[in-house]
Scaffold this motif. Structure first.
Motif, PDB file in Angstrom:
ATOM      1  N   ARG A   1       1.298  10.022 -17.450  1.00 37.78           N
ATOM      2  CA  ARG A   1       0.693  11.299 -17.796  1.00 37.78           C
ATOM      3  C   ARG A   1      -0.537  11.551 -16.939  1.00 37.78           C
ATOM      4  NH1 ARG A   1       0.561   9.271 -23.325  1.00 37.78           N
ATOM      5  NH2 ARG A   1       2.558   9.664 -24.374  1.00 37.78           N
TER       6      ARG A   1
ATOM      7  N   GLU B   1      -3.232  13.560 -20.723  1.00 38.14           N
ATOM      8  CA  GLU B   1      -4.099  13.000 -21.756  1.00 38.14           C
ATOM      9  C   GLU B   1      -5.232  13.974 -22.052  1.00 38.14           C
ATOM     10  OE1 GLU B   1      -3.579  10.352 -23.420  1.00 38.14           O
ATOM     11  OE2 GLU B   1      -2.026   9.314 -22.262  1.00 38.14           O
ATOM     12  N   ALA B   2      -5.841  13.828 -23.214  1.00 41.69           N
ATOM     13  CA  ALA B   2      -6.993  14.654 -23.557  1.00 41.69           C
ATOM     14  C   ALA B   2      -8.098  14.429 -22.521  1.00 41.69           C
ATOM     15  CB  ALA B   2      -7.495  14.303 -24.952  1.00 41.69           C
TER      16      ALA B   2
ATOM     17  N   ALA C   1      -7.996  20.625 -21.284  1.00 45.21           N
ATOM     18  CA  ALA C   1      -7.048  19.678 -21.882  1.00 45.21           C
ATOM     19  C   ALA C   1      -7.708  19.034 -23.094  1.00 45.21           C
ATOM     20  CB  ALA C   1      -6.640  18.622 -20.865  1.00 45.21           C
ATOM     21  N   ALA C   2      -7.643  19.748 -24.240  1.00 41.21           N
ATOM     22  CA  ALA C   2      -8.346  19.288 -25.435  1.00 41.21           C
ATOM     23  C   ALA C   2      -7.614  18.150 -26.132  1.00 41.21           C
ATOM     24  CB  ALA C   2      -8.531  20.463 -26.401  1.00 41.21           C
ATOM     25  N   LYS C   3      -6.314  18.055 -25.949  1.00 40.22           N
ATOM     26  CA  LYS C   3      -5.579  16.991 -26.621  1.00 40.22           C
ATOM     27  C   LYS C   3      -4.404  16.544 -25.757  1.00 40.22           C
ATOM     28  CE  LYS C   3      -2.761  20.301 -29.258  1.00 40.22           C
ATOM     29  NZ  LYS C   3      -2.323  20.714 -30.607  1.00 40.22           N
ATOM     30  N   ARG C   4      -3.854  15.417 -26.127  1.00 43.65           N
ATOM     31  CA  ARG C   4      -2.715  14.879 -25.380  1.00 43.65           C
ATOM     32  C   ARG C   4      -1.509  15.817 -25.497  1.00 43.65           C
ATOM     33  NH1 ARG C   4      -0.598   9.037 -27.067  1.00 43.65           N
ATOM     34  NH2 ARG C   4      -2.393   8.416 -25.790  1.00 43.65           N
ATOM     35  N   GLN C   5      -0.783  15.958 -24.384  1.00 46.10           N
ATOM     36  CA  GLN C   5       0.446  16.753 -24.381  1.00 46.10           C
ATOM     37  C   GLN C   5       1.586  15.929 -23.798  1.00 46.10           C
ATOM     38  OE1 GLN C   5       0.573  20.983 -23.031  1.00 46.10           O
ATOM     39  NE2 GLN C   5       2.079  20.267 -21.535  1.00 46.10           N
TER      40      GLN C   5
END
Length: 457
Positions: free
Chosen positions: A274, A224-225, A231-235
């Motif tokens: 996640r 998650e962001a 971790a700038a955005k969800r992956q």
């Protein structure tokens, strides 16, 4: 030299109008292990010829009715590859040499010894047998369909492997694949995916030994962001991306211990979380794992989790190494040569019998991957393409010193320049742009290798 079975697979058709010479030659060849049929004129022999017949033709030049030269022309019209050996009298050498230019395999001058006749015929029969094998291989490749085209091989172990893949492809159970490096574990995994009901969804491959342990969890499960710094955005992770399809975990023996625990949980419960989230996400994914090491032995040694091993050890497929299915080597090499010739836009070179024997003798520690690389090199005409064999097209040089590094590099450089000139339709500037060469350097190299831009237009 061929063994007796190989010799007898090729029939020798001997045309000679002199009864005494004919009977003596037939007897000599029969004692040498050949199947021989004698003819007193050319016409009956011609009428028995057909494309790809398992035969070698030996004919006197001077015959009643159709001559040996006319028989040569007729034979080449029926099958241009059929080896034809002409028998000449004294004074006919110039004519025989011309016949060689016209396609005769060889000629023998009368009087000849039994040993001389058998030696020339043996070489011709060996060549014919190889021609027919190549023709059969290409025909088989052209007509291969489905899994037979995807996973080549006629060895019993490969036929059983294909049957098993088709039987278990649509089953929901996870699969464990064992095989040495280069045997084609990912190819088997892709077949399991492509011949299953999951084929319309993603096939996601992960090499467990190639991802740093520090980012492995994020790669596999996603994040998650704000889950960690950067971790700038969800992956979306690999497992989630494979939902509905197949997740292939190669080199699973390299999976970090902490990830082994997490993977076991996914296999048992079929959901993930996640990084940075406590929300469980259900996943419908089939897991195919592959290993070159015995996971049971690693488990017994405490180097792999026993519970994960037993969870994976439900459907097990074993890929035999190439040295255990030598009967497939010729088929695979021909397939890889055809593929390489298409990619490099070069002709498929003939493979002399000595080279094919070298293929069959080699143990191929790199397995199918090593064989594919050898086929590429052979098509490019590079030295060292096969173990103990010189560059393609130099079969007569067997036993000479291998090509130097400079020669091999030069041959490879020329092949690359030829390839890009073909791709560019002879446009030197465009080829220079692809190769990253100044035009002056390019023209120098083209002059060095005798390449002319117009030849590629």
């Amino acid at each position: 030299m061929m063994d007796e079975t190989e010799i007898n697979a090729i029939e020798i058709m001997l045309v000679e109008d002199d009864a005494a010479v004919r009977e003596g030659s037939v007897q000599a060849l029969d004692l040498a292990g050949f199947a021989v049929r004698g003819f007193d004129s050319a016409e009956p022999a011609r009428d028995l010829l057909h494309a790809h017949c398992r035969a070698v033709l030996v004919s006197d030049v001077r015959l009643p009715g159709m001559s040996g030269l006319e028989l040569l022309a007729a034979a080449r019209a029926i099958d241009p590859e059929l080896p034809v050996i002409l028998v000449t009298g004294h004074g006919d050498i110039a004519m025989a040499v011309q016949a060689m230019h016209d396609g005769a395999y060889d000629f023998i001058e009368k009087p000849y010894s039994s040993e001389q006749l058998a030696d020339v015929v043996r070489r011709a029969a060996d060549k014919r047998r190889l021609q027919l094998e190549v023709h059969a291989l290409r025909k088989r490749l052209a007509h291969s369909q489905g899994i037979d085209a995807a996973l080549l091989g006629n060895a019993p172990a490969m036929r059983e492997l294909r049957r098993t893949i088709l039987a278990v492809a649509s089953q929901p159970a996870d699969v464990l694949i064992y095989g040495e490096t280069g045997t084609g574990k990912e190819l088997v995994a892709r077949c399991l995916h492509e011949f299953s009901e999951r084929a319309g969804h993603h096939y996601v491959a992960v090499n467990c030994g190639a991802i740093p342990e520090t980012i492995f969890e994020s790669e596999l499960f996603g994040h998650e962001a704000g889950a960690f710094t950067g971790a700038a955005k969800r992956q979306v992770g690999k497992i989630e991306h494979a939902t509905g399809g197949t997740l292939f975990l190669d080199e699973i023996e390299s999976l970090p211990p902490a990830m082994q625990v997490k993977l076991l949980r996914v296999l048992q419960e079929r959901y993930i979380e996640r990084l940075g989230s406590v929300q469980p996400l259900p996943v419908d994914v089939r897991v195919i794992a592959a290993s070159k090491a015995d996971l049971k032995e690693l488990s017994d040694a405490g180097q792999f989790r026993a519970d994960l091993y037993y969870r994976l050890n439900l459907i097990v497929l074993r890929i035999p190494p190439l040295r255990e299915r030598r009967e497939d080597i010729a088929l695979l090499f021909e397939h890889f040569m055809l593929d390489a010739a298409r990619r490099y836009r070069r002709p498929v070179p003939p493979v002399p019998a000595a080279d094919m024997h070298a293929l069959m003798r080699h143990d191929w520690p790199g397995n199918v991957r090593e064989l594919r690389n050898a086929a590429d090199r052979y098509v490019l005409g590079l030295g060292g393409a096969l173990p103990g064999v010189p560059a393609a097209g130099n079969a007569d040089a067997a036993g000479t010193a291998p090509a130097s590094l400079a020669d091999q590099v030069g041959a490879f450089e020329r092949a690359l320049i030829e390839l890009e000139l073909r791709n560019a339709g002879g446009n030197v500037g465009a080829a220079c742009a692809v190769l990253g060469l100044p035009k002056q350097t390019m023209y120098h190299k083209m002059q060095k290798y005798g390449l002319v831009a117009e030849d590629f237009r």
